[in-house]
Motif scaffolding. Sequence first.
Motif, PDB file in Angstrom:
ATOM      1  N   LEU A 147       0.789  -1.171  -0.084  1.00 23.69           N
ATOM      2  CA  LEU A 147      -0.042  -0.071   0.033  1.00 23.69           C
ATOM      3  C   LEU A 147       0.829   1.385   0.084  1.00 23.69           C
ATOM      4  O   LEU A 147       1.596   1.332   0.914  1.00 23.69           O
ATOM      5  N   LEU A 148       0.599   2.202  -0.777  1.00 27.94           N
ATOM      6  CA  LEU A 148       1.159   3.451  -0.904  1.00 27.94           C
ATOM      7  C   LEU A 148       0.107   4.754  -0.486  1.00 27.94           C
ATOM      8  O   LEU A 148      -0.936   4.794  -1.061  1.00 27.94           O
ATOM      9  N   ALA A 149       0.438   5.446   0.592  1.00 29.47           N
ATOM     10  CA  ALA A 149      -0.512   6.560   0.795  1.00 29.47           C
ATOM     11  C   ALA A 149       0.166   7.813   0.092  1.00 29.47           C
ATOM     12  O   ALA A 149       1.409   7.949   0.081  1.00 29.47           O
ATOM     13  N   ARG A 150      -0.624   8.560  -0.506  1.00 30.74           N
ATOM     14  CA  ARG A 150      -0.481  10.026  -1.029  1.00 30.74           C
ATOM     15  C   ARG A 150       0.038  10.588  -0.087  1.00 30.74           C
ATOM     16  O   ARG A 150      -0.212  10.693   1.429  1.00 30.74           O
ATOM     17  N   THR A 151       0.589  11.825  -0.395  1.00 27.28           N
ATOM     18  CA  THR A 151       1.072  13.071   0.338  1.00 27.28           C
ATOM     19  C   THR A 151       0.040  13.404   1.406  1.00 27.28           C
ATOM     20  O   THR A 151      -1.295  13.524   1.000  1.00 27.28           O
ATOM     21  N   ALA A 152       0.294  13.634   2.833  1.00 27.27           N
ATOM     22  CA  ALA A 152      -0.604  13.783   3.766  1.00 27.27           C
ATOM     23  C   ALA A 152      -0.001  14.910   4.620  1.00 27.27           C
ATOM     24  O   ALA A 152       1.276  14.875   4.677  1.00 27.27           O
ATOM     25  N   PRO A 153      -0.775  15.658   5.241  1.00 32.32           N
ATOM     26  CA  PRO A 153      -0.229  16.930   6.124  1.00 32.32           C
ATOM     27  C   PRO A 153       0.689  16.349   7.305  1.00 32.32           C
ATOM     28  O   PRO A 153       1.744  17.045   7.715  1.00 32.32           O
ATOM     29  N   THR A 154       0.573  15.204   7.723  1.00 37.40           N
ATOM     30  CA  THR A 154       1.342  14.556   8.993  1.00 37.40           C
ATOM     31  C   THR A 154       1.424  13.146   8.678  1.00 37.40           C
ATOM     32  O   THR A 154       0.578  12.391   7.826  1.00 37.40           O
ATOM     33  N   VAL A 155       2.371  12.541   9.506  1.00 34.93           N
ATOM     34  CA  VAL A 155       2.649  11.213   9.472  1.00 34.93           C
ATOM     35  C   VAL A 155       1.394  10.373   9.899  1.00 34.93           C
ATOM     36  O   VAL A 155       0.842   9.309   9.493  1.00 34.93           O
ATOM     37  N   ALA A 156       0.865  11.004  11.112  1.00 37.83           N
ATOM     38  CA  ALA A 156      -0.370  10.382  11.635  1.00 37.83           C
ATOM     39  C   ALA A 156      -1.328  10.167  10.646  1.00 37.83           C
ATOM     40  O   ALA A 156      -2.321   9.259  10.511  1.00 37.83           O
ATOM     41  N   THR A 157      -1.743  11.485   9.689  1.00 32.02           N
ATOM     42  CA  THR A 157      -2.777  11.229   8.775  1.00 32.02           C
ATOM     43  C   THR A 157      -2.621  10.214   7.792  1.00 32.02           C
ATOM     44  O   THR A 157      -3.560   9.378   7.378  1.00 32.02           O
ATOM     45  N   ALA A 158      -1.066  10.027   7.364  1.00 31.89           N
ATOM     46  CA  ALA A 158      -0.883   9.175   6.364  1.00 31.89           C
ATOM     47  C   ALA A 158      -1.183   7.487   6.851  1.00 31.89           C
ATOM     48  O   ALA A 158      -1.797   6.818   6.184  1.00 31.89           O
ATOM     49  N   MET A 159      -0.607   7.388   8.127  1.00 29.23           N
ATOM     50  CA  MET A 159      -0.735   6.208   8.517  1.00 29.23           C
ATOM     51  C   MET A 159      -2.373   5.700   8.925  1.00 29.23           C
ATOM     52  O   MET A 159      -2.615   4.570   8.787  1.00 29.23           O
ATOM     53  N   ARG A 160      -3.125   6.722   9.251  1.00 32.51           N
ATOM     54  CA  ARG A 160      -4.439   6.312   9.519  1.00 32.51           C
ATOM     55  C   ARG A 160      -5.064   6.160   8.294  1.00 32.51           C
ATOM     56  O   ARG A 160      -5.868   4.981   8.176  1.00 32.51           O
ATOM     57  N   ARG A 161      -4.849   6.549   7.157  1.00 28.09           N
ATOM     58  CA  ARG A 161      -5.260   6.090   5.914  1.00 28.09           C
ATOM     59  C   ARG A 161      -5.032   4.618   5.511  1.00 28.09           C
ATOM     60  O   ARG A 161      -5.879   3.866   5.117  1.00 28.09           O
ATOM     61  N   LEU A 162      -3.681   4.456   5.807  1.00 25.31           N
ATOM     62  CA  LEU A 162      -3.179   3.042   5.505  1.00 25.31           C
ATOM     63  C   LEU A 162      -4.169   2.142   6.800  1.00 25.31           C
ATOM     64  O   LEU A 162      -4.286   0.927   6.067  1.00 25.31           O
ATOM     65  N   ARG A 163      -4.210   2.291   7.650  1.00 24.70           N
ATOM     66  CA  ARG A 163      -5.000   1.406   8.734  1.00 24.70           C
ATOM     67  C   ARG A 163      -6.261   1.001   8.217  1.00 24.70           C
ATOM     68  O   ARG A 163      -6.598   0.175   8.451  1.00 24.70           O
ATOM     69  N   GLU A 164      -6.829   1.963   7.755  1.00 20.12           N
ATOM     70  CA  GLU A 164      -8.391   1.871   7.351  1.00 20.12           C
ATOM     71  C   GLU A 164      -8.283   0.920   6.438  1.00 20.12           C
ATOM     72  O   GLU A 164      -9.341   0.204   6.391  1.00 20.12           O
ATOM     73  N   ARG A 165      -7.274   1.014   5.504  1.00 20.31           N
ATOM     74  CA  ARG A 165      -7.504  -0.022   4.152  1.00 20.31           C
ATOM     75  C   ARG A 165      -6.966  -1.268   4.812  1.00 20.31           C
ATOM     76  O   ARG A 165      -7.617  -2.436   4.250  1.00 20.31           O
ATOM     77  N   ILE A 166      -5.779  -1.423   5.577  1.00 25.01           N
ATOM     78  CA  ILE A 166      -5.502  -2.789   6.354  1.00 25.01           C
ATOM     79  C   ILE A 166      -6.825  -3.541   6.876  1.00 25.01           C
ATOM     80  O   ILE A 166      -6.970  -4.467   6.724  1.00 25.01           O
ATOM     81  N   ARG A 167      -7.426  -2.770   7.468  1.00 27.06           N
ATOM     82  CA  ARG A 167      -8.602  -3.516   8.314  1.00 27.06           C
ATOM     83  C   ARG A 167      -9.636  -4.077   7.515  1.00 27.06           C
ATOM     84  O   ARG A 167     -10.291  -5.096   8.024  1.00 27.06           O
ATOM     85  N   ARG A 168      -9.706  -3.889   6.184  1.00 27.16           N
ATOM     86  CA  ARG A 168     -10.526  -4.501   5.171  1.00 27.16           C
ATOM     87  C   ARG A 168      -9.932  -6.054   4.917  1.00 27.16           C
ATOM     88  O   ARG A 168     -10.840  -6.866   4.454  1.00 27.16           O
ATOM     89  N   ASP A 169      -8.746  -6.133   5.249  1.00 26.99           N
ATOM     90  CA  ASP A 169      -8.236  -7.511   4.996  1.00 26.99           C
ATOM     91  C   ASP A 169      -7.890  -8.430   6.138  1.00 26.99           C
ATOM     92  O   ASP A 169      -7.393  -9.333   6.236  1.00 26.99           O
ATOM     93  N   VAL A 170      -8.441  -7.760   7.257  1.00 27.09           N
ATOM     94  CA  VAL A 170      -8.070  -8.383   8.549  1.00 27.09           C
ATOM     95  C   VAL A 170      -9.279  -8.877   9.428  1.00 27.09           C
ATOM     96  O   VAL A 170     -10.077  -7.815   9.491  1.00 27.09           O
ATOM     97  N   THR A 171      -9.308  -9.974  10.092  1.00 29.97           N
ATOM     98  CA  THR A 171     -10.357 -10.389  10.750  1.00 29.97           C
ATOM     99  C   THR A 171      -9.767 -10.521  12.252  1.00 29.97           C
ATOM    100  O   THR A 171      -8.881 -10.869  12.858  1.00 29.97           O
ATOM    101  N   LEU A 172     -10.433  -9.367  12.991  1.00 27.82           N
ATOM    102  CA  LEU A 172      -9.835  -8.871  14.095  1.00 27.82           C
ATOM    103  C   LEU A 172     -10.516  -9.841  15.357  1.00 27.82           C
ATOM    104  O   LEU A 172     -11.795  -9.887  15.500  1.00 27.82           O
ATOM    105  N   PRO A 173      -9.895 -10.251  16.470  1.00 30.20           N
ATOM    106  CA  PRO A 173     -10.667 -10.984  17.564  1.00 30.20           C
ATOM    107  C   PRO A 173     -11.350  -9.574  18.294  1.00 30.20           C
ATOM    108  O   PRO A 173     -10.946  -8.550  18.251  1.00 30.20           O
ATOM    109  N   PRO A 174     -12.341 -10.035  19.229  1.00 34.60           N
ATOM    110  CA  PRO A 174     -12.941  -9.071  20.097  1.00 34.60           C
ATOM    111  C   PRO A 174     -11.934  -8.546  21.174  1.00 34.60           C
ATOM    112  O   PRO A 174     -11.182  -9.136  21.647  1.00 34.60           O
ATOM    113  N   LEU A 175     -12.320  -7.369  21.516  1.00 36.27           N
ATOM    114  CA  LEU A 175     -11.685  -6.716  22.568  1.00 36.27           C
ATOM    115  C   LEU A 175     -12.575  -6.768  24.086  1.00 36.27           C
ATOM    116  O   LEU A 175     -13.692  -5.894  24.012  1.00 36.27           O
TER     117      LEU A 175
END
Length: 581
Positions: A147-175
């Motif tokens: 995955l490549l994130a396009r330019t973002a104003p902050t590192v946290a913003t770019a990583m947030r966008r990638l996390r949202e995409r990763i979640r589509r491929d992951v089955t998470l256990p409950p908390l």
Amino acid sequence: MLSVTTAELAPAEVRPLLDEIGIAVLGDGASWELTHESDEVSLLTLRGDGELEVRLSVPLGDAAGFWHPECHWERTIVADWGGRASASLVDGTIAGCLYGAAGQTRLTFVTLDHLPGGRMLFGVSEEHKTYVVHLHVDPGARPYRLLLARTAPTVATAMRRLRERIRRDVTLPPLPPGGDGPAYSTWYAFSQHVAAAPVAAEAALAAELGCGVLLLDDGWQEHGSGRGYAGVGDWLPDTAKFPDLRAHVAAVQALGLKYLLWVAPLLLGPRSAAFGTLAGSAPLAAPAPGAHVLDPRLPAVRDHVVRTGVRLVTDYGLDGLKFDFLNDVMVYAGTPPTPGADTADVGAAMGLLLDQLRTALEAVRPGVLIELRQPYAGPAMAPYGNLFRADDCPADAVDNRVRTIDISLLGVGGAVHSDMLMWDPLSTPQIAARQLIAVLHAVPQLSARLADLSAEHRRMLTFWLGQWRRLQPTLTGGTLEPGRPDGLYQLITAVRDEECVVIVHEDRVVGLPRAARTTVVNGGTADRVAIELTGPGRDFRHETFDACGDLVASGPVRLGSGLTALAVPPSGLAVLDEVTA
């Protein structure tokens, strides 16, 4: 060799910077395709016959730092002959973010396919005046996706966008309830000197403070005394310390706490009874002193670990387990498989093991809590655990702050837990409070002898845990902006709905976002926080508290345009409610 240039890479309407990325793919049968999944994220899909080398490059511009999951203190840009990192399921992740002086990102990427792992080389190309990242990966039978994130104003913003995409491929256990609340660990409080009665007494005090989990760490097991792990492997309780471990667990659970037990199931010590039968499955010494490490590439080893985990949970009525030293299996990386192995790759073997373990534990204890710690806290591990803890950094508030935010940048599930909090019991409450303030953005794990705390320290702890509960929805569920990674996250802002939390850890100017209620936390040593407002001044009602929760000021206050010194005691906070006409 396949390469792509600016003109070929993206249509004109794509946001800037992605157009500037140079990509080259080297290897037998190499092919690739680039898909623009959204305005923020693109997917690079690679295929090949064996290992591929993927070369990414961008103009240097004002590049100021490069973050990756295992960067620790090396966060500035280095020469391309100096930047090295490896990745496997339990030892890092192929991911990185290059950013500029103002924090804007220049190149951000993360793998969607973590097996069988890979290597990463990165740094400044002295010859070409560019920043380069070389990835060595093996697609195997399936395509390798980056995955490549396009330019973002902050590192946290770019990583947030990638996390949202990763979640589509992951089955998470409950908390389950309790996992996202404060926890109590015995490690720094007791070291290995644990026993049923004093642990139960501490558990009662922890429950009164609002903790939801107790973690019984190293020392509960046979041969669990003295540094080193020469006696581990049987995972039976030391009956001198815990005559009836199951009854002890039930008594703590009756206080309202979930009970987790520490275990390092892949370590095998020569003093253990199990060594006689399992030594052939653990030919290599572990980095953990005194022990060998079982080779997870052996099906018999994986079955043994699963049986051990299930036995512990069922025999002692546990709510979960804390797995330690999983990354020690990397001593087998690149070595010939132990006879009887069914896979050559250590990461793939750990994937099989963890999948079997999670399934088996869920079957006997639905909603089981599983704690995993750095360096195996990346998105690939999200399906196998729900508590992701920072690595050991005793009494180091800065390191704990940095580690927990680093984990959260790639955290796609579960709760991010701090390393256990310890402090000098003879210090002032202001000094002690910094340990807790440093991890307000995460879930705190306490590890102090609560019964021995001074009255001031108890008041401090009660106040700050109460503030953590009040602020948690915003700090762990809002939009978190911690600033540049090489700045060590000294100014953290979180916003959710009409609530804003600003945590300042050093003496610096704080811009105040617009919100109905803003909490300003002074994690530094000055007796004020420098606030800067743009536009007209604003009126607030405020309450200001010191480190122990005593109200030191209240009433109306006006913050004018420009800079204002807001009086906030060290390790204190101010709550500002904006007054609107």
